[in-house]
Design a protein around this motif. Structure first.
Motif, PDB file in Angstrom:
ATOM      1  N   TRP A 242       2.130   0.540   1.582  1.00 11.37           N
ATOM      2  CA  TRP A 242       2.497  -0.762   2.129  1.00 11.37           C
ATOM      3  C   TRP A 242       2.910  -0.615   3.582  1.00 11.37           C
ATOM      4  O   TRP A 242       3.289   0.467   4.049  1.00 11.37           O
ATOM      5  N   TYR A 243       2.829  -1.721   4.313  1.00 12.52           N
ATOM      6  CA  TYR A 243       3.159  -1.718   5.742  1.00 12.52           C
ATOM      7  C   TYR A 243       4.599  -2.154   5.939  1.00 12.52           C
ATOM      8  O   TYR A 243       5.034  -3.167   5.387  1.00 12.52           O
ATOM      9  N   LEU A 524      -2.382  -5.828  -0.550  1.00 19.76           N
ATOM     10  CA  LEU A 524      -1.281  -6.275   0.293  1.00 19.76           C
ATOM     11  C   LEU A 524      -1.806  -6.630   1.673  1.00 19.76           C
ATOM     12  O   LEU A 524      -2.591  -5.869   2.265  1.00 19.76           O
ATOM     13  N   SER A 526      -0.489  -7.851   5.511  1.00 22.83           N
ATOM     14  CA  SER A 526       0.657  -8.008   6.419  1.00 22.83           C
ATOM     15  C   SER A 526       0.153  -8.310   7.819  1.00 22.83           C
ATOM     16  O   SER A 526      -0.889  -7.790   8.247  1.00 22.83           O
ATOM     17  N   ARG A 533       8.834 -11.361   7.217  1.00 20.34           N
ATOM     18  CA  ARG A 533       7.843 -11.694   6.211  1.00 20.34           C
ATOM     19  C   ARG A 533       7.424 -13.144   6.400  1.00 20.34           C
ATOM     20  O   ARG A 533       8.238 -14.065   6.299  1.00 20.34           O
ATOM     21  N   HIS A 609      10.534  -5.109   1.801  1.00 19.37           N
ATOM     22  CA  HIS A 609       9.240  -4.736   2.372  1.00 19.37           C
ATOM     23  C   HIS A 609       8.063  -5.295   1.576  1.00 19.37           C
ATOM     24  O   HIS A 609       6.943  -4.764   1.666  1.00 19.37           O
ATOM     25  N   ALA A 611       4.909  -7.475   1.022  1.00 20.80           N
ATOM     26  CA  ALA A 611       3.934  -7.871   2.031  1.00 20.80           C
ATOM     27  C   ALA A 611       3.934  -9.387   2.226  1.00 20.80           C
ATOM     28  O   ALA A 611       4.428 -10.148   1.386  1.00 20.80           O
ATOM     29  N   ASP A 612       3.361  -9.819   3.353  1.00 20.56           N
ATOM     30  CA  ASP A 612       3.233 -11.256   3.587  1.00 20.56           C
ATOM     31  C   ASP A 612       2.462 -11.918   2.457  1.00 20.56           C
ATOM     32  O   ASP A 612       2.799 -13.027   2.018  1.00 20.56           O
TER      33      ASP A 612
END
Length: 703
Positions: A242-243, A524, A526, A533, A609, A611-612
């Protein structure tokens, strides 16, 4: 006492003489059939001279193997461990050439390539002979197991009378897959533990273990599960990769830097070192679990550590025995050939679904199913013989093969059969340990079958996201690189890691380009230029078609986004929008994802954290199929099917994991169960009523 020592000494001398004699005969036979290997002068020698020459050469070779080989392996720990495995034949042949040169007759010689063959055969014969001679001798058998296993602790101190506990993780083996394998007779050891009928008369043995399914978190992969199991917290682990906007980096669970950081965060979150802090050992895992002895552990693969916590320390313990090294090297070569044959047959038969198994994959598979398995099992044997209190070990063989051959394939079933033989060996070793052991077998997740998203629709998830953003889409869909535990283990063994900027740092070329990552069937998205977010409202304002494109795609099950109005929102096909606080299992976009899905989504929504856009693929409950966003036909990482249903196989002597009618949900709850079992094993041997124990644990957790 003195008489017993004399008998053991005489027995040892007799076995050594027998091995020497068999090695001498083997050398004579090889000299007779190999043209470039001789034990006599060019003019010819008497049979007695040739026999003496063979005996001396065999004896010198045996001494060199016992004395010089461990020193060579220790020096060669400076080179990659996988390279060490490939050097086994060369080193063994070199020792034989030295032995021939040291022979007083001076008449024996061999071509270098022939010496490699002779040395390999002699090591294998000597190993088999020695093993056969000590089968009926418990003391001799135990001493041999010590030589085969990890001896880093030297002479073990006196062990307490309480039970030790071994936690053995069969990576990726789902609950239903295990039951199917038992029903087919592929895993007789597990079948016996469960009390399944065996033998031609279908005798019903008494069960010694209970089998309990448990439910993973949304992120059904080793990083999240094993972190929760070993360290008691997998908070803020939304996926395999994940970013992280605050750091501008991609976090990856099976990178040494990522594993070390996740372990640090979990320890800080719980304020506790982990499951194995009391005289524990961690073998072949992503994380250390607080163990004071670690080997083949990814979180310590980079950085200076002590002698007992080097990530590759287990390789020396195993390869220091030349017979071990030869056997594993031969099995490695055979496994490479097996994979090439199986993948060729799959192509010729045009099996579907299918992914590429070319390139280095045959070697990665052989490393996971042979080298990693043998080294970890040997380390576990050494830990038990040294009397360690708690051991946690991971065997990744099935997971690696199932990713590429399918979780229900014959290839994967054969791996399960070999893993069962490892369980039988460990059970046998436990009989010779200085303290009694309870063996708990568990898995961290299962695997769900299905073709890849790219194979079904001709484009990757990244391509679909770019299209929804109005960005150009490449004509040829790019492959999403697959990340597995076995590949991480190979890189750790080779000390070869991708360049940090390429793997873990994202530098977008345009502010509107999203970062799209895949973790099995979990995707995910981002937007790196937005520090927080993003909300649904913000995404719609920037890319009006993106969320609709994703939610209505037939290969996607549901989306999770933040909402300024609802806090969190799950989106599905046909315009479905359900606030996370109102989610219910079996309804709306989560209708096909089974029990626990709503709680898993709500929990992930709370992660800093997340993701969007969190994307879970389509899932067909009829056949358990999901669509992986990576190049895998057996995948895990999200919700849907067998991937979220691993197992816990525990001795009946331990209390039930949960009370009757309750579900065992989440890796953190599994951690609490294992902690309780350690207390039961090391505390007073008194009866414990299972339900009361579970209730007390629940109250403690709620407090």
């Amino acid at each position: 006492m003195l008489g017993g020592r004399w008998r053991r000494a005489v027995s040892q001398i007799g076995r050594s003489a027998a091995v020497w004699g068999v090695s001498t005969v083997t050398m004579l036979v090889l000299a007779g059939i190999l043209p470039d290997f001789r034990l006599q002068s060019a003019d010819g020698d008497s049979a007695t001279t040739i026999a003496v020459t063979a005996a001396v050469a065999a004896g010198v070779f045996g001494v060199l193997s016992a004395v010089v080989w461990p020193l060579l392996v220790r020096l060669l720990l400076l080179v990659p461990a996988l390279v060490l495995g490939l050097l086994v034949f060369f080193l063994n042949g070199s020792l034989l050439l030295v032995a021939l040169r040291l022979n007083p007759s001076g008449q024996s010689e061999a071509a270098p390539e022939t010496a490699v063959i002779v040395a390999a055969v002699m090591s294998a014969v000597a190993s088999a002979t020695g093993g056969a001679l000590v089968v009926r001798d418990d003391d001799g058998y135990r001493r041999r197991l010590y030589r085969l296993a990890d001896r880093r602790r030297g002479t073990a101190p006196a062990c307490p009378p309480t039970h030790g506990t071994l936690f053995l993780q069969l990576d990726g083996v789902g609950h239903d897959v295990l039951l199917t394998a038992v029903g087919k007779g592929l895993m007789p050891t597990v079948a016996r533990w469960l009390g399944h009928p065996d033998g031609p008369v279908r005798r019903q043995p008494a069960a010694t273990h209970r089998l309990t399914p448990w439910r993973t978190d949304w992120s059904s992969q080793t990083g999240a599960s094993q972190l929760g199991i070993l360290h008691g917290s997998n908070h803020d682990v939304p996926a395999f990769r994940w970013y992280e906007k605050d750091r501008g980096e991609v976090m990856v669970c099976n990178r040494p830097t990522g594993a070390a950081e996740l372990q640090r965060r979990a320890t800080a979150h719980t304020g506790d070192g982990g499951l194995l802090t009391a005289d524990g050992a961690s073998r072949g895992n992503l994380f250390g679990g607080g163990a004071d002895e670690q080997a083949l552990v990814l979180s310590i693969a980079i950085g200076r550590r002590g002698r007992d916590t080097r990530s590759r320390a287990g390789y020396f313990a195993y390869f220091s025995d030349p017979a071990n090294a030869v056997r594993t090297a031969l099995s490695f070569v055979a496994e490479v050939g097996r994979e090439i044959g199986q993948s060729t047959r799959a192509r010729l038969e045009k099996r579907r679904p299918r992914v590429s198994r070319a390139g280095l994959y045959p070697f990665v598979r052989a490393f996971a199913t042979v080298v990693e398995r043998d080294v970890v099992v040997a380390a576990v044997m050494g830990d038990m013989l040294a009397g360690r209190t708690a051991v946690y070990a991971d065997l990744v063989a099935y997971d690696e093969v199932a990713h590429h051959s399918g979780p229900l394939s014959r290839d994967a079933e054969k791996v399960l059969a070999r893993l069962d033989r490892s369980l039988a060996l460990i059970e046998k070793v436990a009989e010779h340990a200085p303290r009694p052991y309870r063996v708990v077998v568990l898995s961290d997740h299962g695997q769900s079958p299905g073709e890849t998203f790219r194979a079904r629709y001709g484009l990757s998830l990244g391509d679909l996201v770019r299209a929804g953003c109005g960005l150009p889409v490449p004509r040829r869909a790019e492959r999403t690189r697959s990340g597995t535990e076995a590949r991480a283990a190979v890189r750790a063994a080779l000390r070869r890691w991708p360049i940090r900027e390429r793997e873990e740092r994202h530098r977008p070329s345009r502010h509107s380009e999203p970062v799209v990552l895949a973790s099995g069937n979990l995707g995910l998205v981002s937007f790196p230029d937005v520090p927080h977010r993003m909300s649904k409202e913000e995404i719609d304002a920037r890319h009006p078609a993106l969320l609709t494109t994703l939610a209505h795609h037939p290969g996607i099950g549901f989306l999770l986004v933040r909402s300024e109005e609802h806090g969190g929102l799950v989106l599905g096909a046909h315009g479905a929008q359900v606030p996370v606080d109102e989610l219910e299992d079996g309804q709306g976009p989560l209708a096909s994802f089974g029990p626990g899905a709503a709680d898993a989504v709500r929990r992930t929504h709370s992660f800093p954290h997340a993701a969007d856009i969190m994307i879970n693929s389509f899932h067909d409950p009829a056949d358990g199929e999901v669509l992986a966003f990576e190049e895998q036909i057996g995948s895990h990482g999200g919700l849907g099917g067998a991937q979220a249903r691993p197992f816990l196989l525990s001795p009946l002597a331990l209390s039930a994991p949960v009370a009757d009618g309750e579900d065992l949900a989440g890796a953190e709850q599994v951690h609490r169960v294992l902690r309780r079992w350690l207390r039961e094993s090391n505390g007073p041997e008194v009866p414990v009523e299972a339900t009361r124990t579970v209730e007390a644990e629940r109250e403690e957790h709620a407090a």
